[in-house]
Write a protein that holds these residues in place. Structure first.
Motif, mmCIF file in Angstrom:
data_model
loop_
_atom_site.group_PDB
_atom_site.id
_atom_site.type_symbol
_atom_site.label_atom_id
_atom_site.label_comp_id
_atom_site.label_asym_id
_atom_site.label_seq_id
_atom_site.Cartn_x
_atom_site.Cartn_y
_atom_site.Cartn_z
ATOM 1 N N LEU A 93 -28.342 100.299 67.972
ATOM 2 C CA LEU A 93 -28.119 99.834 69.331
ATOM 3 C C LEU A 93 -29.235 100.227 70.288
ATOM 4 C CD1 LEU A 93 -24.330 100.417 69.917
ATOM 5 C CD2 LEU A 93 -25.512 98.406 69.097
ATOM 6 N N ASP A 94 -30.157 101.027 69.791
ATOM 7 C CA ASP A 94 -31.155 101.536 70.713
ATOM 8 C C ASP A 94 -32.348 100.606 70.768
ATOM 9 O OD1 ASP A 94 -31.964 103.248 72.603
ATOM 10 O OD2 ASP A 94 -32.891 104.662 71.227
ATOM 11 N N LYS A 95 -32.105 99.414 71.282
ATOM 12 C CA LYS A 95 -33.180 98.444 71.329
ATOM 13 C C LYS A 95 -33.299 97.922 72.742
ATOM 14 C CE LYS A 95 -32.525 96.881 66.617
ATOM 15 N NZ LYS A 95 -31.244 96.944 65.954
ATOM 16 N N THR A 96 -34.466 97.993 73.296
ATOM 17 C CA THR A 96 -34.696 97.404 74.598
ATOM 18 C C THR A 96 -35.932 96.536 74.480
ATOM 19 O OG1 THR A 96 -35.783 99.466 75.124
ATOM 20 C CG2 THR A 96 -33.652 99.076 76.137
ATOM 21 N N PRO A 97 -36.030 95.531 75.318
ATOM 22 C CA PRO A 97 -37.236 94.715 75.266
ATOM 23 C C PRO A 97 -38.416 95.610 75.629
ATOM 24 C CG PRO A 97 -35.911 94.190 77.191
ATOM 25 C CD PRO A 97 -35.120 95.131 76.375
ATOM 26 N N SER A 143 -40.714 97.553 77.191
ATOM 27 C CA SER A 143 -40.974 97.795 78.604
ATOM 28 C C SER A 143 -42.152 98.744 78.676
ATOM 29 C CB SER A 143 -39.743 98.407 79.263
ATOM 30 O OG SER A 143 -40.016 98.681 80.603
ATOM 31 N N LEU A 180 -44.820 98.638 80.482
ATOM 32 C CA LEU A 180 -45.590 98.712 81.709
ATOM 33 C C LEU A 180 -45.242 100.002 82.447
ATOM 34 C CD1 LEU A 180 -47.446 96.433 82.529
ATOM 35 C CD2 LEU A 180 -45.703 95.669 84.118
ATOM 36 N N GLU A 240 -46.156 102.805 85.735
ATOM 37 C CA GLU A 240 -46.685 102.830 87.096
ATOM 38 C C GLU A 240 -48.206 103.005 87.078
ATOM 39 O OE1 GLU A 240 -43.906 104.341 86.226
ATOM 40 O OE2 GLU A 240 -42.402 103.589 87.622
ATOM 41 N N ARG A 262 -40.020 98.601 101.797
ATOM 42 C CA ARG A 262 -39.873 99.367 100.562
ATOM 43 C C ARG A 262 -41.136 99.255 99.709
ATOM 44 N NH1 ARG A 262 -36.104 101.597 97.634
ATOM 45 N NH2 ARG A 262 -36.586 101.902 95.434
ATOM 46 N N PRO A 295 -32.567 105.800 94.857
ATOM 47 C CA PRO A 295 -31.150 105.463 95.027
ATOM 48 C C PRO A 295 -30.299 106.667 95.437
ATOM 49 C CG PRO A 295 -31.990 104.513 92.988
ATOM 50 C CD PRO A 295 -33.094 105.351 93.563
ATOM 51 N N GLU A 327 -24.917 98.474 73.476
ATOM 52 C CA GLU A 327 -26.358 98.621 73.650
ATOM 53 C C GLU A 327 -26.778 98.522 75.100
ATOM 54 O OE1 GLU A 327 -28.425 95.172 72.398
ATOM 55 O OE2 GLU A 327 -26.816 93.873 73.071
ATOM 56 N N LYS A 346 -24.206 105.339 75.280
ATOM 57 C CA LYS A 346 -24.084 104.184 74.397
ATOM 58 C C LYS A 346 -22.778 104.180 73.625
ATOM 59 C CE LYS A 346 -28.785 102.819 73.153
ATOM 60 N NZ LYS A 346 -28.998 101.864 74.201
ATOM 61 N N TRP A 377 -29.147 96.732 79.751
ATOM 62 C CA TRP A 377 -30.344 97.536 80.056
ATOM 63 C C TRP A 377 -30.516 97.866 81.529
ATOM 64 C CZ3 TRP A 377 -32.653 93.084 77.024
ATOM 65 C CH2 TRP A 377 -32.361 93.252 75.653
ATOM 66 N N TYR A 383 -30.181 100.582 82.710
ATOM 67 C CA TYR A 383 -30.681 101.949 82.857
ATOM 68 C C TYR A 383 -32.195 102.031 82.938
ATOM 69 C CZ TYR A 383 -31.216 101.488 77.769
ATOM 70 O OH TYR A 383 -31.556 101.067 76.520
ATOM 71 N N VAL A 384 -32.860 100.951 82.581
ATOM 72 C CA VAL A 384 -34.317 101.009 82.562
ATOM 73 C C VAL A 384 -34.881 100.487 83.879
ATOM 74 C CG1 VAL A 384 -36.248 100.590 81.019
ATOM 75 C CG2 VAL A 384 -33.946 99.964 80.292
ATOM 76 N N THR A 385 -35.817 101.209 84.426
ATOM 77 C CA THR A 385 -36.572 100.659 85.550
ATOM 78 C C THR A 385 -37.617 99.729 84.964
ATOM 79 O OG1 THR A 385 -36.208 102.532 86.987
ATOM 80 C CG2 THR A 385 -38.139 101.181 87.438
ATOM 81 N N GLN A 386 -37.536 98.498 85.349
ATOM 82 C CA GLN A 386 -38.404 97.516 84.707
ATOM 83 C C GLN A 386 -39.412 96.930 85.684
ATOM 84 O OE1 GLN A 386 -35.653 94.751 82.983
ATOM 85 N NE2 GLN A 386 -35.421 95.947 81.125
ATOM 86 N N ILE A 393 -34.264 98.405 89.351
ATOM 87 C CA ILE A 393 -34.334 99.850 89.537
ATOM 88 C C ILE A 393 -33.283 100.448 88.617
ATOM 89 C CG2 ILE A 393 -34.104 101.742 91.176
ATOM 90 C CD1 ILE A 393 -34.773 99.688 93.374
#
Lengths: 629, 1031
Positions: A27-31, A33, A35, A37, A130, A184, B607, B614, B661, B663-666, B694
């Motif tokens: 499950l630990d899949k993210t697009p 990312s 990039l 700062e 901002r 936040p 996920e 999770k 997702w 949780y990710v700052t994108q 954010i």
């Protein structure tokens, strides 16, 4: 049989268990990312790309596309449809700002269209603040840059922080000045600053911007890469001009009234404003800026000439460049609200009031109600007037279609005598379902030939400038006149208030052989300028104040100043500005009648827009503007 | 598939088995065994001589022959039927078997398994497939479930063929993030509305935490388990069902005709004259009014009933299904094919445009469920099923078409002028001619195909320990969506004639402008796109493994256990796939069928959230006490058949509608619309990045804690049964999206979505049933089920300073809020002496007087207060009665909801069109001074700031519906038998035949009609005729 089955089952089992083992972090899949700062802000080009988003911000787009999102909200307009900002603000229905998200210049955040579209002074304003703070927060990540480049970035960030705060503050009053990048989890229940404090913070940020920004980008290493390639980005002049305006607002009676209870000008702030204006006038004297010649005056706002896809000249100090040209600009842009339906309007017409029309002086330089005999003829009211009148306002009987010669080619704004059912002209509402309701149309942004009959619009473009040099002369005149009177040169400068006003007037040339049935583009202008302000009005600062204000109204007409100015001067509540008039006349111009178009509502509370109830209910420190609780 | 081959192989085997069994010895007793309800012969009923091993099963005609002597007792047993024991007194004994109501071995499908109904301790409602199939007037399963399950609220909002499914809500609404229950068909997550009703064996609705805990993060909104039919050992049974129906519009608002509307418009203008003289120009002179009334000049002064033009009197639906079911010891099968057509109620016509635009739906379904039993301990199943639906939608913009049904001025223009040219006024607001637009606007075709393949394996592992088994399952789901070929619009030349000025305005379609034919324009024939406009493939892979344990130990200890692992991968086109992973366990223990204990747990994940958020554990415990099984209750057996008390507690989750997702700052690259440079400004050369989200590392699912206490009882020899459930619970960590949050605007970005909401819920369900048989052999039953559900917001980040009555906290989700009306202002005197709106110089007598709720001296936004109920009902009620007698049967179902408040969509010269559209219902209730029938609605106004109508538009949402009526007759005679037909059943039924509602239209959701094609499609009522043949 059984054995083969067992083998099969075993096979499936093994296949499944191998799947199990192969994805440990199923499950630990993210697009990706990837990039960071550092990459976004690491070098000048990326950082400038981030900063460049300010110039593409939707609020600015709507501002100068001015669909129905015009900032012309004073006694100068009314709208024939009740769902527009140009109807509701003049009518005192300020809550409209929070009830309508469509075509609302103050607050346009239409979730139903695209959640990412943030425009409107309020929504996009805070968003840009901002982003400015984000840029400053990550500024130390900008490692691959020269000192000059670092200054360019920093100057722009400070400028936009100031500009957006100012834009919000001049409509809503004092606010928290957000000068940090809010997380936040940060405390956001901040108290409102006073209007004065807010504007002073704006000025402070502008000072930082002024220190960093170049007078001319062409002289920076970046700008030298291709001549004029950085035109449109903010300059020292833009920051100075915004400062001049912000200080003038801070010095004006409305702001002083909030501080002291007394609606008078504040001399100290006026002097600061005048000094800033003088800085720009000095730049003009050095050739950085100029009042373009009368023949090019209209190109400040609209053009259908070839050779360029945008509007830019030396008079424009700060504007958002556009490169869109062609029929869409008339069909979906200005043409929709400034035209009657016959010429491409969409039924929603922003109409000039007679109040505005009456502000235009005679060609001899006198107010029409104080003109020497013969200078103004009430039965032929539109001739022999300040040439800016016909240049700004479309009147009945002007030939508007070049390619036709019948009755239909002429603007029809009469109320009776025509062939329609009601007798009204075809550009009048209710002569058609969508036309003017006042007897006039705005023509400032529409050149001759740019209509759906002639279709000479392949290069048509328009723009509402943010700040142009003429305003600076008038800012200077207003400030200097209050402190030193019309005829005194202030110690820090070399120009009187009178001279500043006349500088703006002398650019205006008078036509030879005026024929109001012709469009102004076909007028022949001589060398004679609009006369200086007659001496009878320069004898006292009070009399001259009226002329400065009048000059400001006509010179900057329909550029989004009038509502702010009337409020700033603390006069908007006076009956003179509350009652809007229209002009009633017949087809043959046998009579002209001044009639009430509507009686606007302007109470004390209308000096400020209300905040969204949802917002002010959040905590004690965020007080609603008085009268709107 | 080669079904014929299968039948060939299977038949002889069955006959052989039967032959073997019937070759018995001794005195012969024979007879026929039938179903007491349907009178069908029952095949395969076991007939045993009590106390011996002698037994037979009934043949294909339901006949048995057994050798027994007088005085012996014969025991007849059959799955799902009450056992019957008779004492042999003659050589022939015919027996009718009744359905079991509560039976020891009746089985209920539960999450990842099945349980004996008696020992279930969770709140589960079970519906048999036959009940669903019987409601043949509806085209999808969700509508069929409407009104037959206590605790399930269905909300219908559209009648559009192919998109008319109901929204389902199990028990109380406890979140604002979508209460869609998890729906599993044979364990696979998918849309049940694609199934054909005849394929369904049963549907279980799991309501409490004990029943849904195994689904963990997906169980929070309740679960619906659909089980399809499987093969049964026995001779192949072929069934064919066909029905055809007529449907028509249930209820749409009625509008005034042009004379009435123009007259009323004059009244409005006159009334507002003192405050707004500007509309005087719109007065219709009396001479013209006369023409509107007399219709002597219909082209100049038209009176068009657009609804009549736009809606058909009736449309058709039809359905046909063929299935076969049977099996041997080694293989069992069920196969089914069905076709459905649902017609369009919009009146599209053939004008020679070459096509007729439609909004219809057709669907083809097939299913083959095979079970292979290669060894005595192994079952290997292959299920293949699919549905392919084709939906047509008119190509014209929906909002313009629906304007024709819901708000087109009867006086706008005629449909066509005398010369046959369609009228069309493009200059006005939304003045397109809907008739022309509908018929020439083109058509869109959408095809949705859903193909599922499941392989499962069940292996008994008794050799390890008795009662242990392994279960594995792999499912591949492919869902194809495609749009096209579409038909492009082929608009006509239209015109508008202004009769006052005599001007004609012609409107030319683009095709005309491009045409060389000039005025001889021949309307362009439809162009059919060959390309598919859009296609999408959704793919799903699921695999699961479980180990089951079930054993009855001596001494009355029943133990079962389950351990399950499951993964699912889901992708749409080439998008980033979605993943799920679940672990579930269950342990049950029963002592002497009297004391029951169950615990469930799921450890599953989503996920969508950050590491650490999770995975979560969702436990439940439940206990039951079958009071009637206590030894001391034996003496009461005559009156009390069954009594059970049960209680459950558990936690379940929901990640519905929470984006991935968070949780990710994108950062993302953004398009810049800035322009820089002169003389030609261009987009700046640098790439621009901006934050697109954010991150909130604490984002997580919602957690529901649920309690359920219940009583189940059956009395008087199955005559009366009563179920009562009371439940309560709360939901924490409710997700609040950026738009829902309240933080100061200077944050400058969309607020960060967070799990901060809280609600609580409570409710009850009562179900009472009676059933019996009179001495004349009339079987009858009646049932009533009432559900009550109420939620309450505990925390929703309401602005702190908002008056209490305006906060959401303390009220139900979706609470209706409104200004309150006090009546109509009767006179100027009255107007100026009452409380007024701020800045309203336009106020006048005839307006509504609103209540100054907070008593601050004027009406403003602070006077909006809670009014009535929320938009979803608190009570839903199902009543059904039925009987059967000698082959005739009758069923009536009534469904009602109450305690809801719905917004009615009403028209009164409404902005911005100001068309002459006025609801007749409104007109009949209008306040007009000087007219005897002055009603409670305010005076109308025209093109003028309309006074707030306050709570007038909010209506009591109480609704009663005659949901289903069916009259059927079952033929059964020798003649048919000889033809090889086992039974023929003919039926006549109706769906949604009668409606009681306070709204001016048939809709279960309120609100103004937004520009939504689906939402505006009117609901229909259906009359059906059909038959069912069984071979």
């Amino acid at each position: 049989m059984e054995r083969s089955n067992i083998i099969r089952i075993g096979g499936i089992l093994m296949a499944i268990s191998s799947l199990l083992i192969s994805c440990e972090d199923y499950l630990d899949k993210t697009p990706a990312s990837d990039l960071t700062e550092e990459q976004v802000f690491g070098n000048y080009k990326k950082f400038q790309g981030f900063v460049d988003l300010f110039y593409g911000d939707k609020r600015l787009i709507h501002y100068n596309q001015a669909l129905t999102s015009s900032l012309d909200l004073g006694d100068d307009v009314d709208c024939n449809k009740n769902f527009t900002v140009t109807y509701n603000i003049p009518h005192g229905n300020y809550w409209w700002v929070w009830q309508n998200y469509h075509q609302n210049i103050f607050n346009q955040h239409d979730e139903s269209i695209d959640p990412a579209v943030r425009s409107g002074i309020w929504t996009a304003g805070w968003y840009n603040i901002r982003r400015a703070n984000m840029g400053l927060h990550y500024f130390n990540l900008l490692l691959e840059a020269t000192d000059e480049e670092r200054n360019l970035i920093k100057g722009q960030l400070y400028f936009f922080r100031a500009w957006n705060h100012f834009e919000i503050a001049r409509s809503w009053g004092g606010l928290p000045y957000i000068d940090k990048y809010l997380n936040p989890d940060d405390e956001m229940h901040l108290p409102r600053l006073s209007y004065h404090e807010t504007l002073m913070k704006v000025v402070q940020d502008l000072d930082s911007a002024i220190a960093c920004l170049p007078v001319d980008w062409n002289e920076t290493v970046q700008g030298q890469q291709a001549f004029n390639s950085c035109v449109g980005r903010v300059t020292k002049g833009a920051a100075l001009a915004t400062k001049s305006r912000a200080l003038l607002y801070a010095a004006s009676p409305l702001a002083t009234k909030l501080r002291t209870g007394n609606p008078v000008y504040d001399n100290e702030l006026l002097i600061e404003s005048a000094k800033t204006s003088w800085e720009i006038i000095k730049l003009a004297q050095q050739g950085v800026y100029e009042l373009v010649p009368w023949s090019q005056y209209r190109e400040n706002f609209a053009s259908n000439k070839t050779g360029s896809n945008t509007i830019w000249n030396k008079e424009l100090i700060w504007t958002r460049l556009k490169n869109a040209t062609g029929p869409d600009q008339i069909n979906n842009g200005m043409g929709r609200i400034h035209n009657s339906q016959r010429f491409g309007g969409n039924g929603v017409v922003t109409c000039p009031t007679l109040n505005m029309v009456e502000l235009y002086e005679t060609a001899t330089g006198y107010p029409i109600d104080d003109a020497p005999a013969g200078d103004y003829n009430p039965l032929n009211p539109w001739v022999n007037r300040d040439p800016r009148f016909l240049s700004t306002i479309l009147v009945d009987g002007v030939k508007w279609v070049a390619s036709q010669n019948n009755d239909d080619a002429y603007i029809q704004l009469y109320s009776s005598g025509g062939t329609s059912a009601s007798g009204a002209g075809l550009d009048m509402d209710p002569g058609t379902t969508s036309g003017s309701i006042s007897g006039f149309l705005i023509r400032k942004y529409i050149p001759y030939g740019v209509n759906n009959k002639d279709q000479q619009w392949s290069q048509y473009r328009f723009q509402v400038p943010f700040i142009r040099l003429a305003e600076i002369y008038l800012n200077y005149a207003e400030a200097v006149n209050e402190v030193y009177g019309p005829k005194t040169i202030p110690p820090f400068a070399a120009m009187t208030a009178e001279e500043a006003v006349n500088t703006v007037r002398r650019r205006v040339k008078l036509p030879v052989g005026e024929d109001i049935r012709k469009p102004v583009e076909l007028f022949i202008y001589g060398n004679a300028s609009l006369p200086d302000v007659p001496q009878k009005y320069t004898v006292s600062k009070e009399l001259f104040r009226e002329r400065i204000r009048n000059e400001r109204s006509v010179e900057l007409a329909y550029e989004g100043h009038r509502w702010f100015d009337l409020r700033r001067w603390y006069v908007a509540h006076l009956p003179k500005y509350k009652i809007r008039y229209k002009c009633i006349f017949d087809k043959n111009h046998t009579f002209f009648r001044k009639e009430v178009l509507f009686e606007g509502i302007f109470e004390e509370k209308h000096y400020w827009l209300p905040f969204n109830r949802k917002d002010v209910n959040q905590y004690e420190g965020f007080k609603q503007n008085p009268g709107w609780e | 598939m080669n079904k014929i081959k299968l039948i060939k192989n299977v038949l002889p085997l069955i006959i052989f088995l039967w032959f073997m069994n019937s070759a018995s010895i001794g005195q012969t007793v024979s007879g026929k065994v039938t179903d007491a309800d349907t009178h069908e012969e029952l095949i395969g009923v076991t007939v045993m001589v009590k106390g011996t091993n002698i037994g037979v099963i009934t043949d294909i005609n339901g006949m048995y022959k057994i050798s027994a002597s007088k005085g012996n007792t014969l025991v007849f047993s059959y799955v799902g039927k009450e056992n019957v024991e008779i004492v042999v007194t003659s050589a022939v004994h015919d027996v009718a078997l009744k359905d079991k109501t509560v039976s020891i071995d009746e089985v209920v499908v539960v999450g990842y398994g099945s349980q004996k109904k008696e020992s279930v301790v969770g709140a589960i409602s079970n519906v048999k497939g036959d009940e669903i199939a019987r409601i043949s007037g509806v085209t999808n399963v969700s509508n069929a479930l409407s009104g037959i399950v206590p605790g399930l609220t269905t909300i219908n909002y559209s009648g559009k063929p192919g998109q008319d499914e109901a929204q389902l809500l199990i028990r109380a609404k406890s979140t604002w993030n979508g209460m869609e229950p998890l729906i599993l068909v044979d364990g696979i997550e998918r849309d049940m509305n694609n199934l054909d009703a005849n394929e369904i064996e049963s549907i279980s609705i799991l309501k409490d935490a004990s029943a849904t805990a195994v689904f963990g993060v997906r169980g929070g909104n309740g679960v619906i388990l659909v089980t399809t039919k499987r093969g049964r050992e026995g001779k192949p049974v072929v069934r064919m069902t066909a029905n055809a129906g007529v449907k028509n519009v249930s209820k749409v608002p009625e509008y005034l005709n042009s004379y009435e509307a123009r007259w009323l418009r004059n009244q409005a203008i006159e009334n507002q004259l003192p405050v707004d003289p500007s509309t005087w120009g719109y007065i219709t002179p009396v001479a013209e009014l006369k023409h509107y009334r007399d219709q002597d000049l219909p082209y100049q002064y038209p009176d068009v009933n657009w609804q009549d033009e736009m809606l058909k009197k009736q449309a058709w639906t039809q359905k046909i299904n063929l299935d076969i079911r049977g099996g041997t010891k080694f293989m069992k099968y069920f196969s089914s094919i069905s076709y459905l057509y649902d017609g369009d109620i919009l009146n599209s016509q053939d004008f020679g445009q070459g096509y007729i635009p439609k909004n219809d739906y057709s669907r083809f379904n097939f299913r083959s469920n095979f079970d292979f039993l290669p060894t005595s301990t192994t079952t290997f199943s292959v299920d293949i099923d699919g549905a392919s639906g084709k939906e047509h939608t008119m190509g014209a913009p929906a909002y313009l078409i629906w304007l024709g049904v819901y708000g087109k001025g009867p006086d706008d223009y005629p449909i066509r002028y005398e010369d046959g040219i369609f009228a069309n006024n493009l200059a006005g607001y939304y003045m397109e001619n809907p008739v022309e637009l509908l018929n020439y606007g083109g058509m869109i075709t959408e095809t949705r195909t859903d193909v599922n393949t499941t392989f499962s394996l069940n292996q008994k592992l008794d050799f390890i320990t008795k009662g242990l088994s392994f279960n594995g399952r792999v499912n591949f789901q492919n869902y194809y969506y495609s749009q096209g070929p579409n038909i492009a619009e082929s608009r006509m030349v239209t015109k508008y004639v202004d009769w006052r000025s005599g001007t004609e305005v012609w409107n030319y379609p683009i095709a005309y402008l491009n045409s060389k034919h000039g005025f001889n324009f021949i309307p362009q024939k439809a162009i059919i796109d060959t390309e598919k406009a859009k296609t999408n493939v959704y793919q799903n892979l699921m695999y699961q493994m479980s180990v089951d344990y079930s054993r009855n130990f001596t001494g009355g200890h029943d133990v079962t256990g389950l351990f399950l692992f499951k993964r699912r991968e889901y992708s749409i086109g080439s998008n980033f796939p979605s993943y799920r992973e679940e672990w579930a366990t269950r342990l049950t223990y029963g002592y002497k069928n009297t004391y029951l204990f169950e615990t469930n747990g799921a450890y599953n994940g989503s996920e969508k959230f950050d590491r650490g958020h999770k995975f979560g554990f969702f436990p439940s415990i439940a206990g039951g006490w079958v009071f009637s099984n206590e030894p001391f209750m034996k003496s009461m057996k005559k009156y009390i058949d069954f009594i059970k008390f049960r209680y459950s507690w558990g936690k379940v989750g929901s990640d519905n509608n929470i984006p991935k997702w968070l949780y990710v700052t994108q950062w993302k690259q953004v398009t810049n619309s800035a322009k820089i440079g002169y003389p030609n400004a261009t987009v700046p050369p640098y790439t621009s990045y901006d934050i697109s989200n954010i991150g909130n590392p604490n984002a997580r699912w919602e957690t529901a804690t649920k309690n359920d206490i219940a009583f189940e009882g059956v009395f008087l020899s199955n005559f009366l049964s009563v179920n009562f459930d009371y439940y309560w619970g709360r939901r924490d960590d409710i997700f609040m999206s950026a738009e829902q949050r309240n933080i100061p605007p200077w944050f400058g970005a969309d607020p960060v979505a967070a799990n901060i909401g809280k609600t609580k819920e409570k409710g009850w369900e009562l179900e009472v049933k009676i059933r019996g048989t009179t001495s004349q052999k009339l079987n009858y039953f009646a049932s009533a089920a009432i559900s009550y559900a109420k939620d309450e917001v505990i925390y929703e980040e309401d602005p702190y300073l908002l008056p209490l009555y305006q906060k959401n906290e303390g009220y139900q989700i979706g609470q209706t809020r409104s200004y309150l009306n006090e009546g109509v202002i009767q006179s100027w005197d009255e107007m100026y002496t009452g409380v007024m709106w701020l800045n309203n110089p336009q106020a006048m007598p005839g307006n509504f007087r609103q209540i100054d709720y907070n008593a601050d001296g004027y009406i403003d936004a602070n006077d909006v207060v809670p009014y009535g109920y929320p938009d979803h009902p608190q009570y839903s009620m199902n009543y059904s009665i039925g009987c059967d007698y000698k082959g005739f049967s009758l069923l009536i179902q009534i469904y009602g909801t109450t305690n809801s408040t719905l917004e009615e969509s009403i028209y009164e010269f409404s902005s911005p069109y100001y068309a002459s559209v006025v609801d007749r219902q409104l007109y009949n209730d209008i306040w007009l001074p000087g007219y005897p029938r002055s009603g409670s609605y305010r005076h109308p106004s025209f093109m003028y700031f309309a006074n707030n109508i306050g709570n007038y538009k909010y209506k009591d949402g109480t609704m009663w519906r005659l949901k289903n009526v069916e009259l059927a007759y079952q033929f059964q005679n020798k003649f048919l038998k000889e033809l090889g037909v086992n039974s023929v059943r003919v039926f006549l039924n109706g769906h949604n035949l009668w409606l009681y509602s306070h709204l001016n239209e048939d809709r279960e959701t309120g609100g103004t009609r937004i520009n939504d094609n689906v939402l505006k499609y009117p609901m229909t009522k259906t009359y059906n005729m059909g038959f069912n043949i069984q071979f």
